[in-house]
Design a protein around this motif. Structure first.
Motif: not given
Length: 307
Positions: A20-33, A71-80
């Motif tokens: 959530a912090a500025e400058g940190v980037c993560t792959p999102k669920f919609y991208e990794v799938t 158990i695990y909150p899958f979300e389309a826009m969440a970091p995955e």
């Protein structure tokens, strides 16, 4: 930055909070799938067809496996998890998450994981190229990756990503191993004809114990590259944890960055999801077995910390 710890040690909580912090980037669920966008995509994030497709996919997963909500909150826009980016290499625990294949598990224990991490590096480069084209990646942004699967190829990960900082999360495997077994049983249910809970318990405890026993030597050969974070601290004192992470990478934690992390925490409280219940016994495990499997790890990171 790469988060690597036993499953169910707060890796997802820490990952999504830091993301959530500025400058940190993560792959999102919609991208990794769906790593590659449509050929005619105009690089406008609003028109990316992968996002609605991922929303449909998540809805389908939750309908087929409603237990996932606890158990695990899958979300389309969440970091995955980054395992989704390299499971196409066929060198990961993704295969064992769908069904146990003993011969594959035996091979995986000693297999060279380098192809998986070369695949991961290429995938992250591809995502960064897409984001630069879309105007959403800035110079100085830092990638944050995460999956417990990294424990099985930690040396290969360090070899392929020589500048990576590793955040290792910790929690007693007496709690974490039956929890991940419960998760895997849910994932197996749509494809496995019988309840293979006891097979899961034996295989996954053995697999993670084998990998954890190799970690001390790897860490000793890479001094200064590891930061230890305990689950209880992530839960009880998240700001202290965030400050430790940013100090580890020699970057200041701004108040604005922390505010965004706190905002994420407020919107994603664990108590607002269904409880996750499990026991060691239902997976053919016992405290004695876990204490034996993870004796060295528990001595170094659990028993002396509790004491």
């Amino acid at each position: 930055m790469i988060i690597a710890g036993l499953p169910r040690t707060g890796t997802t909580m820490l990952y999504r909070m830091l993301a959530a912090a500025e400058g940190v980037c993560t792959p999102k669920f919609y991208e990794v799938t769906n790593l590659a966008p449509a050929f005619d995509w105009d690089f406008d994030p609003v028109t990316d067809a992968r996002i609605p497709a991922a929303e449909v996919r998540v809805a389908g997963m939750m309908a087929a496996m409603p237990e996932l909500a606890s158990i695990y909150p899958f979300e389309a826009m969440a970091p995955e998890e980054s395992i989704f980016l390299y499971y196409g290499s066929f060198v990961s625990t993704h295969e064992q998450s769908s069904a146990l294949v003993p011969s594959y598990n035996d091979w995986f224990a000693t297999a060279d994981k380098t192809p998986a991490y070369r695949y991961l590096k290429l995938a992250v480069q591809f995502l960064q190229w897409q984001r630069r084209r879309a105007g959403t990646h800035r110079d100085g942004n830092r990638w944050l990756l995460k999956t417990p699967d990294h424990l099985h190829g930690l040396q290969e990960l360090l070899d392929v990503f020589p500048g990576a900082n590793i955040i290792q999360t910790h929690r007693d495997p007496i709690q974490t191993i039956p929890s991940i077994c419960s998760f895997i049983r849910v994932l197996h249910a749509p494809t496995v004809a019988r309840d293979d809970a006891k097979d899961i318990g034996d295989a996954w405890s053995t697999m993670f114990a084998h990998s954890m026993n190799k970690v001390p030597a790897i860490r000793a050969a890479s001094p200064g590259r590891f930061l230890d974070i305990w689950y209880r601290d992530t839960v009880a004192d998240p700001r202290k944890v965030a400050e430790a992470v940013f100090d580890f990478i020699d970057q200041p934690l701004t108040q604005a960055g922390w505010n965004e992390m706190q905002k994420w925490r407020d919107a994603n409280k664990r108590e607002e999801r269904p409880a996750h219940s499990y026991t060691l016994e239902e997976f053919g495990l016992s405290e004695a077995r876990i204490r034996d499997d993870f004796a060295a790890y528990r001595a170094d990171y659990i028993e002396q910390v509790v004491a």
